[in-house]
Design an enzyme around this catalytic site. Structure first.
Site, PDB file in Angstrom:
ATOM      1  N   PHE A   1       2.924  -7.819  -4.526  1.00  0.00           N
ATOM      2  CA  PHE A   1       3.302  -7.687  -3.123  1.00  0.00           C
ATOM      3  C   PHE A   1       2.169  -8.165  -2.231  1.00  0.00           C
ATOM      4  CE2 PHE A   1       5.730  -4.321  -5.190  1.00  0.00           C
ATOM      5  CZ  PHE A   1       6.969  -4.381  -4.582  1.00  0.00           C
ATOM      6  N   ASP A   2       2.509  -8.899  -1.195  1.00  0.00           N
ATOM      7  CA  ASP A   2       1.569  -9.051  -0.097  1.00  0.00           C
ATOM      8  C   ASP A   2       1.513  -7.718   0.637  1.00  0.00           C
ATOM      9  OD1 ASP A   2      -0.018 -10.345   1.990  1.00  0.00           O
ATOM     10  OD2 ASP A   2       1.794 -10.170   3.205  1.00  0.00           O
ATOM     11  N   LYS A   3       0.358  -7.378   1.199  1.00  0.00           N
ATOM     12  CA  LYS A   3       0.239  -6.079   1.868  1.00  0.00           C
ATOM     13  C   LYS A   3       0.783  -6.125   3.296  1.00  0.00           C
ATOM     14  CE  LYS A   3      -3.586  -4.546   3.788  1.00  0.00           C
ATOM     15  NZ  LYS A   3      -3.184  -4.114   5.159  1.00  0.00           N
TER      16      LYS A   3
END
Length: 867
Positions: free
Chosen positions: A540-542
């Site tokens: 996941f990108d944050k």
């Protein structure tokens, strides 16, 4: 010496080819082979439609030469080759779809062609050798009936990866060698470029069946039923006597059951092909020659019913997808010169103001300029709860930059209030129209398993024919009449025909793609659908994906002898002059905490790049920045108490800034990008679905990343990453787990998504780049759609495996069974029963519901059917 050239993609790839990832990928491949070019990539964070960034060695190639080469290569790619997407007026059998694709591939100038059983097709061709008119003529001569002869040339039928891989694994290079399966053609000297011609469905189009006749689109089904009636009548008569009357009814069953099969077989033989339908006719004729008229009639009846069911399954999937296109209204009310006119949506121009009355569908993508209402966006984004919309106070607000409360999409349903909407996109380029086009192209893309079954059939069918030929000669080896050997061979022929195998995978893939589209998830083909269902690692990108993307001021820790309001007043005064996201959070939340206290003014603002900001407040030099800046910068080091406060906040996952006024440290502020409310529950649901390893990738410091990862229950967090670091992380995950998906916003995460097995974009309805770069696009900015997408893919993969086991298992059982005495009638029942079973099994996907989903989420599918 290394230098850099940056060129806007629309300039390099004219004629809208910049919108296609395959074109961009091919250009990058061409550039990579040019001496002196060190690297070439697309910067999606640049304004507009992206920038091509080329790193080169100026000792090997001059800037002017490089620029000329890039523009020439881009012009060639854009001008020479075309893409033609078409839609037939009806569904096809899988075999017929494959045959049509093969016929198109055989045409001069066709680089590749793929046709789905739903009637959607995709052709890439060389304009110097053929054109769309010739392609249409070829389709008609092959027996296909185009749904519409109107072609629209514009931005993007579809695209996908911008880094060398489009959906379904196509590898687009300078030589344009395709990795896709199914019917394909590799022409020497072909280059990858295309416009985006499209044969799109129009309203009120003809939907006659490909096997239609005097009785319309249900002719084949009616003939199959009549065949069954004739068979039943003949069998009942034969129970009482062996009169010639029963043979008449069996003959009628042959005619009705074999009519369409014979038509296809004759066409195949004319083109020197020997397909499954021909095998069935040979077996039926053989049964009749041996006097087994009832068994031959049963074979043709069940085979024709199987064909009709196959068309039904493809039709269901096709109608589910076409329902998307029917969501947009055909007419709109537009305000012009002080009056309201009723015009076709195709006549709307950008910046027109359209009036949307209560409970009407919105006719175009645009920005609300007047009125307030709630809009049901489920048809486009899959959101189950209506979204409040209101007018923007900013004149001429750009659609791409507008907030969710100001932006509306074509095909969504207005609530109780009237809205005035400024049109941002023409009818053919709305989010809904682009999704429909992308789904149409995705239908024609073969999944990895389907490519396997296609290859298997090509080897298996000839082997069966050779084996059957040997069985017919068994009377020469063993003591039995020729009639017995011939009957056994015909029984094996029926048993070994891979009808169920042919329909097992495409029916499941098309049902899965259709169900995903109805739930607000765009899946670009069978490849991503299967891959997402089998992977075990997810990154996941944050920011903006797991978190809100809006930092909040969480901690105000003043130094000794300093009041909270004094620290905040100075910080707010300085940060009010900055446009940094952290500054905006300090100003917004700081002013709320000051509660009407007097404001201070800051002057002489100066940015300290990457470290902080400097200004003068109350005549004193004031600096706000990262703790490390004060440790190594000018001035005295922070007091131990202030330093300890900063370290404590950083350890707890805060982004920390210190405030110094003159020589006096006022304290520290802690900010945090808080997790989305649904994030933790989504992580748990993904684990329940079988995702074993989940990692968060972030540009924030490691302690911030660790804190958020712990709170959400992730396995790992990697902070301080640049885009190239994210790419390396994805590559490492793929090496360790075999497959890995990347979930991001499709903009700054594009390189990582391109290197993932499956790239998943959040909030694609509001982002052009997200739609173009992702393999799977979640149209709503809602994490809850991710478990739905993974769960649907898991179910699709499971159904594909079940269908393969059933289809191959039945063949494996029937071949030895017929060799050792099973009759043709019994073999036919098992054979066609397996075909019926895999079709029904695949159609279950259209009713898929994620286990544990909230009731509100399950209402989305019903909303899609709203008027």
């Amino acid at each position: 010496m290394s230098d850099k050239l940056r060129l806007a993609l629309p300039l390099v790839l004219p004629r809208d080819a910049d919108a296609c990832g395959a074109c961009v990928s091919s250009l990058i491949t061409v550039l990579a082979g040019r001496p002196g070019v060190l690297d070439a990539h697309v910067d999606h964070e640049a304004p507009g439609q992206g920038v091509l960034c080329i790193h080169y060695d100026d000792t090997q190639i001059a800037l002017g030469q490089l620029r000329a080469f890039v523009l020439q290569a881009g012009g060639t790619i854009s001008d020479r080759f075309g893409h033609f997407t078409f839609s037939l007026a009806s569904t096809l059998t899988v075999a017929n779809a494959r045959r049509l694709a093969a016929d198109l591939c055989a045409l001069p100038g066709v680089v590749t062609a793929e046709v789905a059983a739903t009637g959607r097709g995709f052709v890439e061709f060389d304009r110097e050798q053929t054109n769309e008119t010739a392609l249409r003529a070829a389709i008609r001569s092959a027996g296909g009936k185009l749904q519409s002869d109107q072609t629209t040339t514009g931005a993007g039928v579809s695209s996908s990866k911008v880094h060398g891989r489009d959906h379904d694994g196509h590898a687009h290079g300078a030589g344009h060698k395709h990795a896709s399966g199914g019917a394909k053609s590799e022409k020497p000297g072909a280059h990858d470029g295309h416009d985006h011609g499209q044969d799109r469905p129009g309203s009120g189009q003809d939907h006659n069946h490909a096997h239609g006749g005097l009785l319309g689109e249900k002719t084949e089904l009616i003939f199959a039923i009549l065949s069954g009636v004739m068979l039943l009548a003949g069998w009942l008569i034969s129970l009482k006597s062996d009169s010639w009357i029963s043979l008449v009814f069996y003959g009628a069953a042959y005619v009705f059951g074999g009519w369409f099969t014979l038509t296809e077989a004759v066409e195949n033989l004319r083109k020197r092909r020997f397909e499954i339908d021909t095998l069935m006719l040979v077996a039926a004729a053989g049964a009749g020659a041996l006097g087994q008229w009832a068994e031959g009639a049963l074979l043709l009846f069940l085979f024709s019913i199987g064909h009709a069911l196959e068309h039904y399954a493809m039709g269901r999937a096709r109608r589910a997808i076409e329902a998307l296109a029917e969501l947009a209204p055909e007419r709109a009310l537009v305000r012009r010169e002080g009056r309201v006119e009723d015009v076709p949506v195709e006549a709307l121009a950008i910046d027109d103001i359209v009036l949307v009355r209560p409970n009407e569908r919105i006719p175009a993508d645009g920005v609300v300029v007047s009125g307030e209402s709630s809009v049901n966006q489920a048809p486009v984004t899959g959101e189950s709860i209506p979204v409040d919309k209101r007018a923007s106070q900013e004149t001429g607000l750009d659609f791409a930059k507008a907030g969710a409360e100001h932006r509306v999409f074509a095909g969504t349903i207005n609530g109780a209030g009237a809205l005035d909407v400024r049109v941002a996109r023409k009818a053919g380029e709305t989010t809904l129209a682009r999704v429909v086009r992308m789904v149409a192209e995705a239908e024609a893309q073969r999944s990895p398993t389907q490519r396997f079954t296609d290859r298997f059939e090509k080897v298996f069918v000839p082997l069966v024919l050779v084996f059957v030929g040997l069985l017919m000669l068994a009377f020469l080896v063993i003591d039995e009449p020729f009639s017995v050997s011939f009957y056994r061979a015909m029984a094996v022929l029926v048993a070994a025909s891979p009808c169920a195998l042919a329909i097992s995978v495409p029916s499941a893939v098309l049902s899965g793609v259709a169900r995903a589209g109805r739930g607000g998830v765009l899946v670009k083909g069978g490849g991503p659908l299967e891959n997402l269902g089998t992977l075990t690692a997810l990154a996941f990108d944050k920011t903006g994906t797991l978190t809100e993307g809006r930092p909040k001021l969480t901690d105000v820790v003043p130094a000794e002898d300093v009041e909270d309001h004094e620290l905040l007043a100075v910080a707010v005064a300085v940060e009010a002059l900055s446009d940094h996201p952290l500054a905006a959070a300090i100003v917004r939340d700081g002013e709320a905490r000051l509660e009407g206290r007097p404001r201070l003014e800051a002057t002489d603002i100066k940015s300290l790049t990457g470290q902080g900001i400097q200004a003068r407040v109350g005549g004193l030099a004031t600096v706000i920045g990262k703790p490390k800046f004060f440790e190594s910068g000018e001035g005295q080091r922070p007091p131990e108490a202030v330093w300890a406060d900063a370290q404590r906040l950083e350890a707890s996952g805060r982004t920390v800034v210190m405030v110094r006024q003159g020589e006096r440290y006022l304290g520290v502020l802690g900010l945090m990008d808080t997790a989305r409310p649904a994030a933790r529950a989504v992580i748990l649901r993904l684990r329940a679905l079988g995702i074993k390893h989940m990692v968060m990738l972030s540009g924030d410091n490691q302690s911030v990343s660790d804190a958020i990862a712990r709170d959400l229950g992730l396995d790992e967090a990697r902070g301080g990453l640049m885009p190239e670091d994210k790419v390396e992380t994805i590559k490492a995950l793929r090496q360790k787990f075999g497959k890995a998906a990347m979930v991001g916003d499709g903009v700054n995460d594009a390189p990582a998504m391109a290197n993932a097995t499956v790239g998943v974009a959040m909030g694609a309805a509001g982002s052009d780049v997200a739609l173009e770069t992702a393999d799977v696009a979640l149209m709503a900015d809602d994490l809850n759609h991710l478990p739905f997408a993974v769960g649907l893919s898991r179910r699709t993969s499971a159904i594909i495996r079940q269908n393969l086991w059933v289809s191959l298992g039945v063949v494996a059982f029937l071949i030895p069974a017929t060799i050792f005495g099973m009759k043709i009638g019994e073999a036919v029942i098992f054979h066609e029963g397996s075909t019926l079973l895999v079709v029904v099994n695949a159609l279950r996907l259209l009713a898929f519901r994620e286990r544990g989903a909230q009731p509100a989420q399950l209402a989305v599918a019903k909303t899609m059917r709203a008027p």
